[in-house]
Design an enzyme around this catalytic site. Structure first.
Site, short mmCIF file in Angstrom:
data_model
loop_
_atom_site.label_atom_id
_atom_site.label_comp_id
_atom_site.label_asym_id
_atom_site.label_seq_id
_atom_site.Cartn_x
_atom_site.Cartn_y
_atom_site.Cartn_z
CB CYS A 232 13.51 50.93 10.77
SG CYS A 232 14.03 52.15 9.56
CB CYS B 294 14.33 55.53 7.14
SG CYS B 294 13.58 53.98 6.61
CB CYS C 114 6.98 52.84 7.82
SG CYS C 114 7.93 54.12 8.64
CG ASP D 162 8.63 53.31 11.94
OD1 ASP D 162 7.73 52.67 12.51
OD2 ASP D 162 9.56 52.80 11.32
FE1 FES Z 1 9.85 53.41 9.20
FE2 FES Z 1 12.38 53.21 8.48
S1 FES Z 1 10.80 51.78 8.13
S2 FES Z 1 11.42 54.84 9.47
#
Ligand code: FES
Length: 157
Positions: A62, A106, A35, A37
């Site tokens: 998230c 995640c 993702c 992140d």
């Molecule tokens: Fe990216 Fe959860 S969607 S860490």
């Protein structure tokens, strides 16, 4: 039916160990290839005993990433580096009482960021750990920029 259980919600709403340790013994930044992140982990380690005395996290991630990291930091504080390395993202998810399947990555973000921080600690202190043997922070750097460890600590490009 709620998507997240009470434990996940608790760690999301009241995350433990948020922030950044000043002058950490190890620091790791990891970007999720799934993702994009980001997660930063800083750790303090008692060099004599190898016990992790403090862990803090910061994330552009998230809710599941926040809950996973919060739980993961609680799981490894007070453990030796070897014991912390043995903690898997599966165990983090188990402790949380489960995550929805699309959110499993995640927990990997938390798990890998911790390994990045320990890797940084090991590099700086000339230590080797069995649990780091299969861990290569450079491995994911080839095709996608967001992957693998990055930042001042694990920056090996
Ligand atoms: Fe990216 Fe959860 S969607 S860490």
């Amino acid at each position: 039916m709620a998507l997240y259980n009470d434990t996940v919600m608790d760690h999301f709403m009241n995350p433990r160990n948020v922030g950044e340790i000043e002058n950490p013994d190890g620091k790791g930044v990891y970007g999720s290839p799934v993702c994009g992140d980001m997660m930063q982990i800083t750790i303090k380690v008692d060099e004599k005993t190898d016990v992790i005395t403090d862990v803090k996290f910061k994330t552009f991630g998230c809710g599941s990433a926040i809950a996973s990291s919060s739980m993961a930091t609680e799981m490894i504080i007070g453990k030796t580096v070897d014991q912390a390395l043995a903690v898997t993202n599966k165990q983090i998810v188990e402790e949380l009482g489960g995550l929805p399947p699309v959110k499993l990555h995640c927990s990997v973000l938390a798990d890998h960021a911790i390994k990045c921080a320990i890797y940084d600690y090991a590099q700086k202190h000339g230590k080797t750990y069995k649990g780091l043997e299969g861990f290569d922070p450079e491995a994911d750097d080839d095709d996608e920029q967001a992957e693998g460890c990055s930042g001042p600590s694990c920056d090996k490009k």
